[in-house]
Design a protein around this motif. Structure first.
Motif, short mmCIF file in Angstrom:
data_model
loop_
_atom_site.label_atom_id
_atom_site.label_comp_id
_atom_site.label_asym_id
_atom_site.label_seq_id
_atom_site.Cartn_x
_atom_site.Cartn_y
_atom_site.Cartn_z
N GLU A 113 1.81 -2.47 -2.04
CA GLU A 113 0.90 -3.28 -2.87
C GLU A 113 -0.02 -2.42 -3.75
O GLU A 113 -0.23 -2.75 -4.92
CB GLU A 113 0.05 -4.18 -1.97
CG GLU A 113 -0.85 -5.16 -2.70
CD GLU A 113 -0.08 -6.26 -3.43
OE1 GLU A 113 0.94 -6.71 -2.89
OE2 GLU A 113 -0.51 -6.64 -4.53
N PRO A 114 -0.57 -1.31 -3.25
CA PRO A 114 -1.50 -0.54 -4.12
C PRO A 114 -0.79 0.44 -5.05
O PRO A 114 -1.46 1.08 -5.87
CB PRO A 114 -2.36 0.22 -3.11
CG PRO A 114 -1.44 0.45 -1.95
CD PRO A 114 -0.55 -0.77 -1.88
N LEU A 115 0.53 0.59 -4.92
CA LEU A 115 1.22 1.66 -5.63
C LEU A 115 1.62 1.22 -7.04
O LEU A 115 1.99 0.07 -7.26
CB LEU A 115 2.45 2.10 -4.84
CG LEU A 115 2.16 2.46 -3.37
CD1 LEU A 115 3.44 2.85 -2.65
CD2 LEU A 115 1.12 3.58 -3.27
N VAL A 116 1.56 2.16 -7.96
CA VAL A 116 1.79 1.86 -9.37
C VAL A 116 3.10 2.49 -9.84
O VAL A 116 3.38 3.65 -9.54
CB VAL A 116 0.62 2.40 -10.23
CG1 VAL A 116 0.90 2.19 -11.70
CG2 VAL A 116 -0.68 1.71 -9.82
N SER A 117 3.89 1.72 -10.55
CA SER A 117 5.15 2.20 -11.12
C SER A 117 5.17 1.88 -12.60
O SER A 117 5.01 0.72 -13.00
CB SER A 117 6.34 1.52 -10.42
OG SER A 117 7.50 1.56 -11.25
N VAL A 175 -6.67 -4.35 5.11
CA VAL A 175 -5.45 -4.81 4.44
C VAL A 175 -5.77 -5.21 2.99
O VAL A 175 -5.04 -4.87 2.06
CB VAL A 175 -4.83 -6.01 5.19
CG1 VAL A 175 -3.66 -6.59 4.40
CG2 VAL A 175 -4.38 -5.58 6.58
N VAL A 176 -6.89 -5.89 2.81
CA VAL A 176 -7.26 -6.33 1.47
C VAL A 176 -7.65 -5.12 0.61
O VAL A 176 -7.30 -5.06 -0.58
CB VAL A 176 -8.41 -7.35 1.52
CG1 VAL A 176 -8.75 -7.85 0.12
CG2 VAL A 176 -8.03 -8.52 2.41
N SER A 187 -6.37 -1.86 -4.06
CA SER A 187 -6.50 -0.49 -4.56
C SER A 187 -5.43 -0.16 -5.59
O SER A 187 -4.42 -0.86 -5.72
CB SER A 187 -6.42 0.50 -3.40
OG SER A 187 -5.09 0.56 -2.90
N ILE A 188 -5.67 0.90 -6.31
CA ILE A 188 -4.69 1.46 -7.25
C ILE A 188 -4.34 2.85 -6.73
O ILE A 188 -5.19 3.75 -6.73
CB ILE A 188 -5.26 1.53 -8.68
CG1 ILE A 188 -5.59 0.13 -9.17
CG2 ILE A 188 -4.28 2.23 -9.62
CD1 ILE A 188 -6.33 0.10 -10.50
N VAL A 220 -0.33 -11.25 10.24
CA VAL A 220 0.03 -10.97 8.85
C VAL A 220 0.73 -9.62 8.74
O VAL A 220 0.43 -8.67 9.46
CB VAL A 220 -1.20 -11.00 7.91
CG1 VAL A 220 -1.80 -12.39 7.88
CG2 VAL A 220 -2.24 -9.96 8.32
N VAL A 221 1.69 -9.56 7.82
CA VAL A 221 2.48 -8.35 7.60
C VAL A 221 2.06 -7.75 6.26
O VAL A 221 2.36 -8.32 5.20
CB VAL A 221 3.99 -8.68 7.57
CG1 VAL A 221 4.80 -7.42 7.33
CG2 VAL A 221 4.40 -9.35 8.87
#
Length: 516
Positions: free
Chosen positions: A451-455, A145-146, A151-152, A445-446
């Motif tokens: 989280e790793p995705l870039v916009s 999860v971490v 990550s990117i 934990v959900v």
């Protein structure tokens, strides 16, 4: 002691500085590189003493110097010559950007996942270490999860600095529970009943109307945590078509907000929460006006210490719980589980052999001995070990600053993967309970799939978009807008770049899914 043998000891000053950002790998001068990094004639770096510079934030008034005996012990254990480049934490972001622009990057640098680091990583300034982690005993135990969070777009451009993933929790006044004959709440209904009783049933037995259920400040964190109890996604979730949508587009989000609005209308939470300075947040709990705080598990110990200075276990009047069950059972919003990454420069660490040596160094730092050196210093100098295995940090006693000067900031380049192994000071029953809760939370934990995705849209307009939704949530809770007002806020969010943001996130999500 470690398996390494000391063959070469090179001064750090002898290292070559390479300006400009380069693509990963690509060394055109192997001999020069070898000369400056301690490789042997065969190019095998696995057992050679190597020099490495590390840039990290510092918190001590006088950062640890390179002559620290704790640092020297870490160097001996890892067979590395370490040059520390500490930067005051308050100036770290600015210094990071200046260093990045200069092209004169240290081998290892603490980096936070902001726009500067993301762009630099995508431009090849840092090694993509994704495919190397499984080759190292400690690093291969990194939490999935971490890893996803750090990550990117699904790739790792550094080794994350671990923090407790299940840290979020609530602190509650158990003396009030006892006075009212109530148990710790385990469901949303029980949670509501406890808050109601804390407000209206004289929990402190003063005979006065001088208490209320829960204190919240202007910081939005408690609302984010509690709405996940209702089944709301952790920031982003998949809809029935497999597409990602932000949490506020779910029905569960509206259910949670309806509950929060009811709490506010019933006076179960402080009326001034929207303007309460975060620095004053815990005062009503410490003065025992409010009976609950939703924050982090380790906050319970700090609050108990403020209620009763240097308390004994017999004096504990607070407890901690991770969350309560909602319609989907127990769901806990995790922290990101990390605080920045140790990124490895492609200009200063030019070859794959060098990269592997640096990764071995970061892997070895997570062994028990260097973890103890990083957090507690040298036994007999900075701390003493008690019979029960706990430590007393003697170098901090009576106002001494030896610990600050020789140990304190060494943990800034610790990754503690897969887990913390260093010895702790004696723990109270409350601290042990907080640790148990953080461990228990891990099962519930959900993760946030986005989280790793870039916009790019979010890089440019993220604050504006977040403010639209955060402001509408507060306005709804305090009764300034109704359901139609929430709908208008969502429409404004979509028209302010939210549509493009969602599209970019889903494109990145599909690419990441296809790559797996």
């Amino acid at each position: 002691m470690k398996r390494y043998k000391k063959k070469v000891l090179l001064p750090v000053a002898g290292m070559v500085v390479v300006a400009g950002l380069a693509a990963c790998g690509g060394n055109n001068d192997e001999s020069a590189n070898a000369s400056n990094n301690g490789t042997n004639s065969n190019g095998d770096l696995s057992e050679e003493r190597m020099s490495v510079r590390i840039m990290a934030p510092s918190f001590a008034p006088d950062p640890v110097g390179n002559d620290s005996p704790a640092l020297q012990a870490i160097e001996d254990y890892t067979n590395m010559d370490i040059e520390l480049q500490f930067v005051a934490n308050a100036n770290y972001e600015d210094r990071f950007n200046v260093t990045l622009a200069s092209g004169d990057l240290p081998e290892i640098i603490v980096a936070y996942k902001d726009a500067s680091f993301i762009s630099a990583a995508e431009d090849g300034a840092f090694w993509d270490v994704t495919d190397y982690l499984d080759d190292y005993e400690n690093l291969s135990g990194a939490n999935e999860v971490v890893l996803n969070n750090a990550s990117i777009n699904g790739r790792q451009y550094g080794i994350y600095r671990s923090r407790p993933l299940g840290r979020n929790a609530a602190t509650i006044n158990t003396q009030w529970l006892e006075n009212l004959g109530l148990e710790m709440p385990t469901t949303i209904e029980e949670f509501h009943e406890v808050l109601r009783a804390f407000t209206y049933d004289d929990p402190n037995q003063s005979g006065q109307d001088d208490t209320y259920g829960m204190v919240v400040s202007e910081w939005e964190g408690p609302w984010d945590q509690m709405q996940v109890w209702f089944g709301t996604p952790n920031e982003w979730g998949e809809n029935e078509n497999g597409e990602l949508e932000p949490d506020f587009m779910s029905d569960e989000y509206r259910d949670a907000l309806a509950f929060f609005r009811e709490m506010y209308e019933e006076g179960l939470v402080n009326e001034d929460f929207a303007i309460m300075d975060s620095g004053e947040w815990f005062d009503p709990f410490v003065s025992q006006q409010a009976g609950m705080v939703v924050d982090v598990a380790d906050q319970a110990n700090r609050l108990q210490n403020q209620i009763t200075d240097d308390y004994s276990d017999d004096e504990i009047i607070v407890d901690v719980f991770g969350g309560v069950e909602g319609p989907n059972g127990l769901q806990i919003k995790p922290t990101t589980g990390y605080h920045g990454v140790l990124a490895i420069s492609t200009t200063s660490v030019e070859t794959e052999e060098e990269l592997r040596r640096v990764l071995q160094f970061l892997n070895d730092l997570s062994d028990e001995e260097p973890q103890n050196l990083s957090y507690n210093g040298v036994e007999g100098v900075h701390h003493e070990v008690n019979e029960d295995g706990t430590v007393d940090i003697t170098s901090q006693s009576e106002g001494g600053d030896l610990f600050d000067r020789e140990v304190r900031d060494l943990n800034q380049f610790q990754v503690a993967i897969p887990e913390e192994k260093f010895k702790l000071p004696p723990q109270s029953a409350l601290q042990q309970r907080a640790d148990e809760v953080m461990e228990e939370n891990m099962e519930y934990v959900v993760p946030n799939p986005a989280e790793p995705l870039v916009s790019n849209t979010y890089r440019e307009r993220g604050s504006q978009l977040d403010n639209i939704i955060d402001d509408a949530r507060i306005q709804y809770i305090v009764g300034q807008i109704d359901e139609s007002g929430l709908d208008e806020a969502v429409e404004r969010w979509l028209n302010s770049g939210g549509t493009e943001y969602m599209q970019e996130i889903n494109e990145a999500y599909q690419e990441a899914q296809a790559a797996q």
